[in-house]
Write an enzyme that holds these catalytic residues in place. Structure first.
Site, PDB file in Angstrom:
ATOM      1  N   ASP A   1       0.821  -1.213   0.000  1.00 46.10           N
ATOM      2  CA  ASP A   1       0.000   0.000   0.000  1.00 46.10           C
ATOM      3  C   ASP A   1       0.856   1.265   0.000  1.00 46.10           C
ATOM      4  O   ASP A   1       0.432   2.325   0.468  1.00 46.10           O
ATOM      5  CB  ASP A   1      -0.956   0.010   1.201  1.00 46.10           C
TER       6      ASP A   1
ATOM      7  N   HIS B   1      24.496   2.061 -18.133  1.00 43.16           N
ATOM      8  CA  HIS B   1      23.405   2.430 -17.238  1.00 43.16           C
ATOM      9  C   HIS B   1      23.557   1.749 -15.884  1.00 43.16           C
ATOM     10  O   HIS B   1      22.609   1.223 -15.314  1.00 43.16           O
ATOM     11  CB  HIS B   1      22.045   2.105 -17.870  1.00 43.16           C
TER      12      HIS B   1
ATOM     13  N   ASP C   1      27.102  10.191 -13.634  1.00 40.12           N
ATOM     14  CA  ASP C   1      26.093  10.718 -14.552  1.00 40.12           C
ATOM     15  C   ASP C   1      24.890  11.064 -13.694  1.00 40.12           C
ATOM     16  O   ASP C   1      24.167  10.175 -13.223  1.00 40.12           O
ATOM     17  CB  ASP C   1      25.749   9.661 -15.601  1.00 40.12           C
TER      18      ASP C   1
ATOM     19  N   ASP D   1      21.255  16.928 -17.217  1.00 37.82           N
ATOM     20  CA  ASP D   1      21.849  15.617 -17.505  1.00 37.82           C
ATOM     21  C   ASP D   1      23.349  15.832 -17.717  1.00 37.82           C
ATOM     22  O   ASP D   1      23.777  16.157 -18.829  1.00 37.82           O
ATOM     23  CB  ASP D   1      21.190  15.008 -18.741  1.00 37.82           C
TER      24      ASP D   1
ATOM     25  N   HIS E   1      27.873   4.529 -27.727  1.00 38.38           N
ATOM     26  CA  HIS E   1      26.516   5.102 -27.706  1.00 38.38           C
ATOM     27  C   HIS E   1      26.482   6.338 -28.597  1.00 38.38           C
ATOM     28  O   HIS E   1      27.478   6.700 -29.230  1.00 38.38           O
ATOM     29  CB  HIS E   1      26.103   5.449 -26.267  1.00 38.38           C
TER      30      HIS E   1
ATOM     31  N   HIS F   1      21.400  13.731 -27.181  1.00 43.88           N
ATOM     32  CA  HIS F   1      19.944  13.585 -27.313  1.00 43.88           C
ATOM     33  C   HIS F   1      19.283  14.883 -26.879  1.00 43.88           C
ATOM     34  O   HIS F   1      19.883  15.729 -26.214  1.00 43.88           O
ATOM     35  CB  HIS F   1      19.441  12.409 -26.470  1.00 43.88           C
TER      36      HIS F   1
ATOM     37  N   HIS G   1      15.645  12.090 -21.728  1.00 43.01           N
ATOM     38  CA  HIS G   1      15.709  11.785 -23.163  1.00 43.01           C
ATOM     39  C   HIS G   1      14.414  12.356 -23.751  1.00 43.01           C
ATOM     40  O   HIS G   1      13.392  11.684 -23.827  1.00 43.01           O
ATOM     41  CB  HIS G   1      15.826  10.282 -23.410  1.00 43.01           C
TER      42      HIS G   1
ATOM     43  N   GLU H   1      27.779  14.224 -25.337  1.00 40.88           N
ATOM     44  CA  GLU H   1      28.354  13.306 -24.353  1.00 40.88           C
ATOM     45  C   GLU H   1      29.215  12.213 -24.989  1.00 40.88           C
ATOM     46  O   GLU H   1      28.875  11.022 -24.932  1.00 40.88           O
ATOM     47  CB  GLU H   1      27.240  12.673 -23.520  1.00 40.88           C
TER      48      GLU H   1
ATOM     49  N   TYR I   1      35.181   3.708 -23.687  1.00 36.40           N
ATOM     50  CA  TYR I   1      34.956   2.646 -22.701  1.00 36.40           C
ATOM     51  C   TYR I   1      35.852   1.453 -23.045  1.00 36.40           C
ATOM     52  O   TYR I   1      35.729   0.875 -24.130  1.00 36.40           O
ATOM     53  CB  TYR I   1      33.489   2.230 -22.697  1.00 36.40           C
TER      54      TYR I   1
ATOM     55  N   ARG J   1      33.300   9.364 -19.695  1.00 39.66           N
ATOM     56  CA  ARG J   1      32.259  10.096 -20.421  1.00 39.66           C
ATOM     57  C   ARG J   1      32.217  11.508 -19.848  1.00 39.66           C
ATOM     58  O   ARG J   1      32.336  11.694 -18.626  1.00 39.66           O
ATOM     59  CB  ARG J   1      30.889   9.416 -20.280  1.00 39.66           C
TER      60      ARG J   1
ATOM     61  N   GLU K   1      29.782  15.016 -20.282  1.00 35.88           N
ATOM     62  CA  GLU K   1      28.485  15.390 -20.869  1.00 35.88           C
ATOM     63  C   GLU K   1      28.066  16.773 -20.411  1.00 35.88           C
ATOM     64  O   GLU K   1      28.010  17.059 -19.218  1.00 35.88           O
ATOM     65  CB  GLU K   1      27.426  14.370 -20.444  1.00 35.88           C
TER      66      GLU K   1
END
Length: 444
Positions: free
Chosen positions: A40, A243, A260, A271, A350, A354, A361, A387, A391, A409, A411
């Site tokens: 609940d 991710h 990130d 972002d 990647h 975006h 996104h 970004e 890797y 990375r 960004e």
């Protein structure tokens, strides 16, 4: 609670939507409902972004109906009724009277009255807009249309054309107003300071989730109560999981930490990604990869202006990264052949960026072709991420051991201006010297 954006902003959004509707049509835009987390208890409520864009209204189980007639446009809001018992348990409701006064709709009714009113709003209209992706609403729309059709002997006439409202909202949301840009700048300031705090608080032996807690605290104490997405705090080889959100491992000496993270301010997302050494000092190999990614990011950002596209930026960035990896010995062979075969994608796995806005996104067509090249020309008011990343997982036996386990990375959030760009991400250090200086100051 009213939005930080002026209510006139949401009225302007509705007006722009009306301008895309033909005469004698109706649009039906639903709010989200609360989602059960366990038994609940519910997840923190997140409003449907298209509904929010048109209303600024942040309660569940509401519905916006936009009616365009020959000589008028009317906004009708259905929302939860005032209820003293429910409000004692679950919080105050805005109610119908304040909905009209504060949110500037022409009429407001209770959510319980939706099924009673909607067939009447549909009757006699030639077209109806609603989000096709909302399966529950789609079933209801067909039920309301069927109800209108059942009255054809009495003159009832149901809409013959069904259109996806997302085709309109996605395009409208792609171009940000001055008010939206101001809010996104503020979200970037808050988020940039959170990245600074992470750099200052990270240390060998701490856990990733402890750094995450510092970030979320910095968001909340500055007004961004929630993260815009699941925060990534990825030490060492975890950075090579795009991710990664477990955030459960210990931070080790001589490893990088990729973060990130972006706060959500009044529905609008930042972002930002930064990568830095856990111990405050880059190794030579880490410096080499980091500087290559930073230079690629700056190269792409500096090329942004109206008429540019992600497809063109990808060519520039991929060629630059390919040459850089070749110079480091991570790629081997003929440069032209490596570029033609897109070998850089072995390590830059990647996309370059975006759209960014109410969703991290964000919506909006990229005009991608069959090869997934995004050819949409940038226009003033668009906001995007840039970004690039490299890797190299520990498991990669194709490179020298000294490179393995490095994931970088960087960004930034970029707004397109009339003649170029504005980098909204001014408060998160990104140069090697600035990062090392900030971390040294924190540890002194």
């Amino acid at each position: 609670m009213l939005s930080k954006l002026p209510i006139e902003e949401f009225q302007a959004h509705r007006l722009a939507f009306f301008e895309q509707m033909p005469t004698n049509s109706v649009a039906i835009i639903p709010a989200n409902s609360e989602v059960t987390r366990s038994n609940d208890t519910e997840f923190v409520f997140c409003q449907d972004k298209n509904f929010y864009y048109l209303t600024g209204f942040n309660e569940p189980d509401a519905l916006l109906v936009l009616v365009k007639n020959d000589d008028s446009c009317e906004s009708v809001l259905f929302c939860l009724a005032k209820d003293e018992l429910q409000e004692v348990w679950h919080g105050r409701r805005i109610g119908q009277e304040k909905a009209v006064a504060d949110y500037k709709v022409e009429q407001a009714f209770t959510s319980d009255e939706i099924d009673s009113y909607l067939p009447d709003y549909l009757d006699g209209k030639s077209q109806v807009f609603f989000p096709f992706a909302n399966e529950a609403l789609t079933h209801k729309v067909f039920a309301w249309i069927a109800q209108v059709k059942s009255t054809f002997r009495q003159g009832g006439k149901a809409p013959a054309n069904l259109l996806d409202s997302a085709d309109i909202t996605n395009e409208l949301r792609l171009i940000k107003s001055d008010n939206e840009l101001a809010l996104m700048r503020q979200a970037n300031v808050i988020s940039g300071n959170a990245h600074q705090r992470a750099m200052q608080k990270a240390a060998v032996g701490k856990f990733e989730y402890q750094v995450e807690a510092e970030i979320l605290h910095e968001f909340a104490r500055n007004g961004a109560r929630h993260a815009a997405y699941g925060t990534i705090v990825a030490g060492g080889d975890n950075a090579n999981i795009l991710h990664y959100t477990n955030n459960s491992d210990v931070l080790n000496d001589n490893e990088l930490l990729l973060i990130d993270a972006g706060g959500e301010l009044d529905g609008y997302a930042a972002d930002i990604t930064r990568t830095f050494p856990v111990n405050g000092r880059f190794t030579q190999e880490q410096k080499a990869i980091y500087q290559l990614v930073l230079d690629a990011k700056n190269l792409a950002v500096n090329a942004i202006k109206p008429g540019m596209s992600f497809a063109k930026l990808n060519i520039i960035t991929n060629e630059f990264l390919t040459k850089g990896l070749l110079d480091l010995g991570i790629l081997t062979g003929d440069l032209a052949t490596l570029i033609e075969e897109k070998k850089v994608k072995d390590y830059f796995i990647h996309g370059l960026g975006h759209w960014l806005g109410l969703d991290v996104h964000d919506v909006g067509d990229y005009h991608a072709n069959a090869e997934r090249e995004q050819h949409r020309a940038f226009k003033q008011g668009m906001v995007m991420t840039i970004e690039p990343g490299i890797y190299i997982p520990l498991s990669d036996m194709n490179v020298e051991q000294k490179w393995r386990g490095i994931g970088v990375r960087i960004e930034d959030n970029i707004a397109v201006t009339a003649t170029g760009y504005e980098n909204l991400t001014q408060d998160a250090p990104d140069t090697i010297d600035a990062i090392e200086a900030l971390m040294a100051k924190a540890n002194s």
